[in-house]
Design a protein around this motif. Structure first.
Motif, PDB file in Angstrom:
ATOM      1  N   TYR A   6      82.411  26.618  72.609  1.00  0.00           N
ATOM      2  CA  TYR A   6      81.980  27.378  73.785  1.00  0.00           C
ATOM      3  C   TYR A   6      81.771  28.831  73.392  1.00  0.00           C
ATOM      4  O   TYR A   6      82.599  29.414  72.700  1.00  0.00           O
ATOM      5  N   LYS A   7      80.664  29.378  73.904  1.00  0.00           N
ATOM      6  CA  LYS A   7      80.382  30.801  73.661  1.00  0.00           C
ATOM      7  C   LYS A   7      80.788  31.597  74.907  1.00  0.00           C
ATOM      8  O   LYS A   7      80.438  31.224  76.021  1.00  0.00           O
ATOM      9  N   ILE A   8      81.530  32.659  74.692  1.00  0.00           N
ATOM     10  CA  ILE A   8      81.928  33.519  75.812  1.00  0.00           C
ATOM     11  C   ILE A   8      81.404  34.933  75.527  1.00  0.00           C
ATOM     12  O   ILE A   8      81.637  35.485  74.446  1.00  0.00           O
ATOM     13  N   GLY A  17      76.368  46.894  73.205  1.00  0.00           N
ATOM     14  CA  GLY A  17      76.397  46.038  74.399  1.00  0.00           C
ATOM     15  C   GLY A  17      77.456  44.953  74.290  1.00  0.00           C
ATOM     16  O   GLY A  17      78.517  45.171  73.698  1.00  0.00           O
ATOM     17  N   ASP A  18      77.142  43.778  74.844  1.00  0.00           N
ATOM     18  CA  ASP A  18      78.132  42.689  74.896  1.00  0.00           C
ATOM     19  C   ASP A  18      78.485  42.159  73.508  1.00  0.00           C
ATOM     20  O   ASP A  18      77.703  42.277  72.569  1.00  0.00           O
ATOM     21  N   VAL A  19      79.655  41.559  73.435  1.00  0.00           N
ATOM     22  CA  VAL A  19      80.074  40.900  72.197  1.00  0.00           C
ATOM     23  C   VAL A  19      80.343  39.422  72.515  1.00  0.00           C
ATOM     24  O   VAL A  19      80.774  39.094  73.627  1.00  0.00           O
ATOM     25  N   ASN A  20      80.038  38.547  71.555  1.00  0.00           N
ATOM     26  CA  ASN A  20      80.285  37.115  71.756  1.00  0.00           C
ATOM     27  C   ASN A  20      81.563  36.689  71.060  1.00  0.00           C
ATOM     28  O   ASN A  20      81.800  37.082  69.913  1.00  0.00           O
ATOM     29  N   VAL A  21      82.367  35.886  71.755  1.00  0.00           N
ATOM     30  CA  VAL A  21      83.497  35.222  71.099  1.00  0.00           C
ATOM     31  C   VAL A  21      83.320  33.722  71.327  1.00  0.00           C
ATOM     32  O   VAL A  21      82.547  33.320  72.197  1.00  0.00           O
ATOM     33  N   GLY A 230      77.601  37.531  66.549  1.00  0.00           N
ATOM     34  CA  GLY A 230      78.577  38.375  67.234  1.00  0.00           C
ATOM     35  C   GLY A 230      78.003  39.124  68.432  1.00  0.00           C
ATOM     36  O   GLY A 230      78.742  39.550  69.319  1.00  0.00           O
ATOM     37  N   HIS A 231      76.684  39.304  68.445  1.00  0.00           N
ATOM     38  CA  HIS A 231      76.042  40.003  69.561  1.00  0.00           C
ATOM     39  C   HIS A 231      74.695  39.340  69.827  1.00  0.00           C
ATOM     40  O   HIS A 231      73.926  39.121  68.886  1.00  0.00           O
ATOM     41  N   GLY A 232      74.413  39.036  71.070  1.00  0.00           N
ATOM     42  CA  GLY A 232      73.096  38.504  71.435  1.00  0.00           C
ATOM     43  C   GLY A 232      72.962  37.009  71.185  1.00  0.00           C
ATOM     44  O   GLY A 232      73.951  36.277  71.099  1.00  0.00           O
TER      45      GLY A 232
END
Ligand SMILES: [Zn+2]
Length: 318
Positions: A6-8, A17-21, A230-232
């Motif tokens: 799962y990507k959050i 901007g946003d970061v993905n975990v 990590g981003h986008g």
């Protein structure tokens, strides 16, 4: 073993901007990267976890792709006994080791002087580590290196991919040809080869752009269907994007070489010409990028340096 990924997406106050975990539910529940230390990020994280039927306590281990604050900060919100896994080079950063940061200050002071940065940017030295307030005070429980498989996450192989950060790893699933790449290759922006002090005061400054190019080229040798970044967005056409990034870098190096052909100059002189509109605001990033191009040209024996009044002057090789 059936695994679910799962990507959050979490907010950050940074320009990026946003970061993905990522949460991987398999034999155990693993979190890859830990966002930034803000209440806003933590509350979005808990909400999104809840949507997939989990609570923070269900996460048994956190794997770090690299040590930057937007990838590690939320570790401070987790239980003390959670496993924290990453490359050994994360340790001084995520623990905010005072000895390391004393050395960090001395390193950047010397680095700015050698690069010929104007005295008026002295206050910037303090700002370089301002983002550390979004980082954490934790320690690795397990360090990993090239070729390792993390317990509970056996289908993913650890690859060391330094350049953007010295601590950078990627996780590669050979069976599905999927990679979790951190900031190794981003779809919409190129990743910065950030200058870092060597791990020990006696060490040499890592040549981060050279490392980064090497790490990027490794991607060309692998079969990859998708990189979670990590981003986008995800990167699907890996080979094409790697070639594009390498080409763009080599074009920029040519531009730098033509500046040096005009007259010998310092890294800061070149930085101002390469990034006239943003160098004042983003001196750390633009200087890292500039030094990267200079390392690249020096490595190709196209330029060389000599010291003059404590500054490094770059000139073309005769
Ligand atoms: Zn990063």
């Amino acid at each position: 073993m059936n695994e679910q990924l799962y990507k959050i997406v979490l907010p950050t106050p940074f320009a990026v901007g946003d970061v993905n975990v990522f949460v991987i539910k398999g034999q155990t529940v693993t979190l890859i990267d830990a966002g930034i230390k803000t209440e806003a990020a933590w509350s979005v994280f808990k909400e999104k976890l809840n949507e997939i039927g989990l609570k923070p306590d269900d996460i048994k281990q956190v794997v770090l792709t690299h040590h930057h604050p937007d990838h590690v900060g939320m570790l401070d919100f987790f239980d003390k006994d959670i496993a924290i896994v990453g490359h050994a080079k994360n340790q001084p950063w995520i623990s905010q080791n005072p000895n390391f940061f004393e050395w960090y200050d001395a390193f950047f002071e010397d680095h700015f002087m050698k690069a010929g940065v104007d005295e008026r940017f002295r206050p910037y030295l303090k700002r370089l580590k301002a983002s550390m307030k979004y980082s954490c005070h934790r320690s690795l429980t397990t360090s990993v290196q090239e070729g390792d498989y993390i317990p509970g996450l056996e289908s993913w192989k650890v690859l060391e991919v330094p350049g953007h950060a010295q601590s950078h790893i990627a996780l590669y699933n050979e069976r599905t040809a999927v990679m979790i790449g951190g900031d190794l290759l981003l779809k919409h922006i190129s990743s910065n080869p950030l200058i870092e002090p060597p791990m020990k005061p006696s060490g040499e400054r890592p040549k981060t752009l050279l490392q980064y190019n090497h790490s990027l080229r490794r991607l060309l040798d692998l079969e990859i269907n998708c990189i979670y970044t990590g981003h986008g967005d995800e990167v699907l056409h890996v080979r094409q994007l790697v070639q594009e990034r390498l080409q763009k870098q080599s074009d920029r190096a040519d531009k730098v070489l033509s500046m040096i052909k005009e007259r010998p100059q310092t890294a800061f002189d070149i930085c101002k010409q390469l990034f006239p509109t943003i160098y004042e605001k983003e001196l750390g990033l633009t200087l890292s990028e500039t030094i990267g191009q200079l390392d690249f040209l020096e490595d190709a024996n196209k330029i060389s340096t000599h010291e003059k009044e404590s500054k490094l002057i770059y000139s073309v090789c005769s």
